[in-house]
Design an enzyme around this catalytic site. Structure first.
Site, PDB file in Angstrom:
ATOM      1  N   LYS A 227     -33.640 -42.733  -2.014  1.00  0.00           N
ATOM      2  CA  LYS A 227     -34.185 -41.461  -2.613  1.00  0.00           C
ATOM      3  C   LYS A 227     -34.932 -41.900  -4.004  1.00  0.00           C
ATOM      4  O   LYS A 227     -35.868 -41.594  -4.590  1.00  0.00           O
ATOM      5  CB  LYS A 227     -33.057 -40.587  -2.737  1.00  0.00           C
ATOM      6  CG  LYS A 227     -32.589 -39.858  -1.563  1.00  0.00           C
ATOM      7  CD  LYS A 227     -31.394 -39.083  -1.698  1.00  0.00           C
ATOM      8  CE  LYS A 227     -31.130 -38.350  -0.231  1.00  0.00           C
ATOM      9  NZ  LYS A 227     -30.074 -37.272  -0.311  1.00  0.00           N
TER      10      LYS A 227
ATOM     11  N   SER B 251     -27.326 -32.320   0.637  1.00  0.00           N
ATOM     12  CA  SER B 251     -27.707 -33.270  -0.405  1.00  0.00           C
ATOM     13  C   SER B 251     -28.746 -32.655  -1.272  1.00  0.00           C
ATOM     14  O   SER B 251     -28.969 -32.990  -2.376  1.00  0.00           O
ATOM     15  CB  SER B 251     -28.291 -34.676   0.109  1.00  0.00           C
ATOM     16  OG  SER B 251     -29.200 -34.348   0.740  1.00  0.00           O
TER      17      SER B 251
END
Length: 860
Positions: free
Chosen positions: A709, A666
């Protein structure tokens, strides 16, 4: 600067909201209770298949995550499905009179086991009353006396005959002492006194007794001795006949009492095996009628009061009801929460007798869940069962052979203390084993027996569609939980908030989570806060308070990391621009709490042949997915900058202040941006953070934990003060997954924070560097002063420098230093766009607990 407006997301794209106006109720309490299973139609069909197929081996493995309601769903579904089976039979164990160590098992119709137990108990109690009365009756005493007198007279007649013959021969009957015993003997009369023959022989040897007379007496002694033995043998025969006659008399008197009662029991049950057992009971009792006569207590002694089941005289005539299905009309559903050997397969208990020795018998046989579920269904957690000693092997054996052997198994005691081996019982059972996907595939691959005994797989999904029907069913689930547990019901706004939380738990666009245990926990906490505030319903405000309080209870590690960032221990830049440094985003999964935080990713480039070096990979702190991502990044750069010139460079990339293992892909977009920045010598906007996976072509790919996030970077920016330029760049494929907290959404609505969605790596680079990416011309060169143009210049510069280092001292003259046409591959060393990058990027303090990827847990 590149235009960021097309990539910016609107506030409505950051969070899906449930419209309370769609509900036709004010409070969830108005909804009807609608029991049922939500969102698991595929699994329900598989369970129905396994239940209705009667073939061997079609047991069901239910795969799914914990908290998805597997056990509750299976139990409710089994109670509703008509499997076509009636009530299962009762199981009783009885004493085996021929082989006492092998108790016999009898199957009786449901509820008849207790009836048999009661009737045999009453039968024994009746015998305890009737048989002593029989022995006390005048008729019995008279008949017994007659038999004793008859046989006594026969014995006396035989003795009189012997005595007459002895007297006629001038002998006498005497008693001779033989150690502690005495026996009858004949001895001749000499001078009116009995003398032993050995004494007369001694006198004859001395000449004091005639030898001829001694010979005559010896002959008479032999005859009388033979007659004495015959007489005593006849006496023993008389005693034996008397004993047999008395036994026949007892049986003649006791038979009507015993046989009539047992015949009534036979007619009541009409079972062939039971009839055979009752015949054995009859014969045993008639042979031991005196067992039913209690010993008279001594004077002043209280008669013993021993329960019938504890009296060893009567236990063989009773039954042990092992499985009682009284009142059951359909197949049983048994949930075994502690699947150890004893609880599943039963045991044989042992007791200590008066002598201090262990003993057991058929009355101490105890059933397990398998026998209680016989004829129905058994639900177990296979992980718990497999962890118990001996359980997995015994379960396979039981299901494979469809019979169960009850044993006295104790894994902590190596020596068996019982030789009892009850008769095995044939079983007809469906086992529903709960587990996860990993366990299913592991057992399928390594254990051939698993494939034979668990032929049906029912897989529970973690999400369900977010459509109107599912939303109503979600509301019904909320109503059911409140009704079952007496919770404060939420109003329509509270129901909407709970459904939005279900969307957040799902983590997928257009889905609702099926982790109903977590939703029910939130509902219970909301009810607590409603009661604390004195509210009659749980509104959205109360539900959101319950969420905040839950996060506050679990976010101590998150707050500690936030403190490290705020005091500068963990260095995170949120203003300005830095060459070769990007704010990546990580997710920390602590099990009970997930949160995101930024982490610095830096890159350095130089002349060389090392290619792309990952410091985490070189330090063996990376996982396989991370290593694969690094190779994809190399492919991305070769495709764009390695077609005309060799990639003669060495580039290193690192997750700063990270000391644990990192894994996942990611951070691929962030790593590419850091490398491009270092090669192009263009600063990266530090007010932005980026997350996302990338392929070699340059497409962005979705990642997990996107909400955590974004919120993690937002918390850092808010702590330092929102400037209106800060934000997060994420893959466009993750837009549908966004379910951000309302404070983030409101900050975006006010223009204080931004969330951007990029469809390609190039879009992310333009946004983060603020320079046009550049298009490649037909000659293969990118636009001058574009991002990729500057990277291409640096790559060409490195290639030419490497070629110069490789020239011989007297190399050919006139070789141009650069390529043909286009801009110069090695511009002036003084040019800021082409000077070698600085030896250290701005900002490189050590010590970060973040892993940079968000796909794996990290620990501060």
């Amino acid at each position: 600067m590149a235009d960021a407006q097309p990539l910016a997301l609107t506030p409505d794209q950051l969070r899906w909201t449930c419209d309370p106006g769609q509900f036709g109720f004010e409070s969830a309490e108005e909804l009807p209770i609608a029991p049922g299973i939500i969102g698991q139609e595929r699994a329900m069909e598989a369970i129905r298949l396994g239940v209705r197929i009667r073939s061997k081996g079609h047991n069901i493995f239910v795969s799914g995550p914990a908290g998805s309601g597997r056990a509750t769903t299976v139990r409710h579904l089994l109670e509703q499905i008509d499997s076509g089976r009636g009530a299962p039979p009762d199981l009783v164990y009885v004493h085996n009179f021929r082989e006492p160590d092998h108790p016999a098992a009898l199957l009786l119709p449901a509820g008849r086991g207790r009836e048999l137990e009661r009737e045999l108990r009453e039968f024994v109690l009746a015998l305890r009353r009737a048989i002593p009365q029989m022995y006390e009756s005048d008729d019995w005493k008279r008949r017994r006396k007659e038999l004793i007198e008859l046989h006594g007279n026969q014995e006396k007649e035989q003795v009189r005959t012997l005595e007459t013959r002895v007297r006629e021969a001038q002998f006498a009957l005497v008693q001779v002492q033989m150690g502690p015993f005495s026996r009858p003997e004949v001895a001749p009369l000499v001078e009116g006194e009995p003398r032993p023959l050995d004494q007369l022989e001694s006198l004859a040897a001395q000449g004091k007794f005639p030898v001829e007379e001694l010979a005559r007496l010896r002959q008479l002694y032999d005859e009388l001795r033979t007659l004495l033995e015959e007489t005593f043998k006849q006496g023993r025969d008389v005693h034996r006949r008397l004993k047999e006659a008395l036994a026949r008399l007892e049986q003649d008197y006791g038979r009507p009492i015993v046989v009539e009662a047992l015949e009534d029991i036979k007619e009541s049950f009409c079972d062939a095996r039971l009839s055979l057992h009752l015949d054995q009971v009859r014969d045993q009792i008639l042979s031991n009628l005196r067992l039913f006569i209690d010993k008279e207590p001594e004077e002043g002694e209280e008669p013993p009061r021993v329960p019938l089941e504890d009296d060893e005289r009567y236990r063989p005539f009773l039954v042990n009801v092992v499985v009682d299905n009284t009142g059951i009309t359909r197949p049983p559903v048994v949930v075994e929460t502690a699947p150890n050997y004893r609880n599943l397969f039963g045991t044989i208990e042992k007791v200590v007798d008066r002598t201090g020795h262990w003993r057991t018998d058929f009355m101490h046989i105890r059933p397990g869940s398998v026998l209680r579920a016989n004829g129905g269904f058994l639900i177990i957690d296979l992980m718990d069962a497999a962890a118990e000693p001996g359980v997995w092997a015994a379960l396979k054996r039981t299901l494979r052979h469809q019979q169960i052997d009850i044993q006295s198994f104790d894994p902590t005691y190596l020596l068996s203390t019982s030789a009892l081996k009850p008769e095995p019982v044939r079983i007809d059972i469906r086992v529903i084993a709960l587990g996860d996907a990993y366990m299913y595939h592991y057992l399928w691959s390594v254990d051939p027996d698993f494939r034979k005994i668990f032929k049906v797989k029912a897989e529970f999904d973690t999400v369900m569609p977010r459509d109107a029907a599912s939303i109503i069913r979600y509301a019904s689930f909320i109503r059911n939980v409140c009704a079952e547990e007496g919770l404060v019901h939420p109003d329509r706004s509270g129901v909407a908030a709970l459904i939005e939380h279900g969307v957040r738990l799902a983590g997928q666009g257009g889905k609702l989570s099926t982790r109903f245990s977590e939703l029910a926990d939130l509902l219970r906490e909301a009810s607590y806060w409603a009661e604390l505030e004195g509210a009659t319903v749980a509104t959205r405000v109360i539900v959101e308070r319950a969420l905040r309080e839950r996060e506050r209870r679990h976010r101590v590690p998150e707050e500690k990391m936030q403190e490290l960032i705020e005091d500068g221990t963990i260095r995170i830049e949120t203003v300005g621009g830095v060459i070769g440094q990007v704010n990546g985003l990580s997710v920390f999964d602590l099990g009970d709490h997930r949160f995101g935080k930024p982490t610095r990713i830096t890159a350095q480039c130089s002349l060389g042949q090392g290619g792309l070096l990952s410091i985490e990979r070189e330090a063996e702190l990376s996982g396989r997915s991370f290593n694969k991502a690094m190779l994809i990044i190399e492919g991305f750069f070769r495709a764009r900058f390695g077609q005309d010139y060799p990639m003669s460079l060495t580039a290193s990339i690192a997750f700063e202040q990270s000391y644990g293992e990192v894994d996942g892909d990611s951070a691929s977009v962030a790593e590419i941006v850091a490398l491009v920045s270092a090669l192009a010598e263009l600063p990266v906007r530090q007010e932005l953070a980026v997350t996302g996976s990338a392929d070699q072509v340059g497409h962005t790919q979705p990642i997990g934990g996107v909400n955590e996030k974004v919120e993690g970077f937002f918390e850092v920016c808010r702590a330092r003060g929102l400037t209106g330029t800060q934000g997060v760049v994420l893959p466009r494929e993750n837009v549908q997954d966004l379910q951000l907290h309302s404070d983030v959404v409101e900050a975006v609505r006010a223009g204080q924070f931004h969330v951007y969605a990029a469809s390609s790596v190039e879009e992310a680079i333009e946004l983060l560097l603020g320079v046009k990416i550049g298009q490649r011309a037909e000659d293969g060169l990118y636009e001058e002063n574009s991002v990729f143009g500057r990277v291409q210049d640096r790559v060409h510069y490195y290639a030419e420098r490497m070629r110069e280092f490789g020239k011989p001292p007297d190399g050919p003259e006139g070789l141009p230093p650069g390529g043909e046409g286009g801009h110069t591959p090695h511009p002036d060393p003084g040019s800021p766009a082409t000077d070698p990058p600085p030896s250290n990027p701005e900002g490189s303090d050590p010590a970060s607990p973040a892993d940079g990827h968000g796909a794996e847990p990290a620990t501060p």
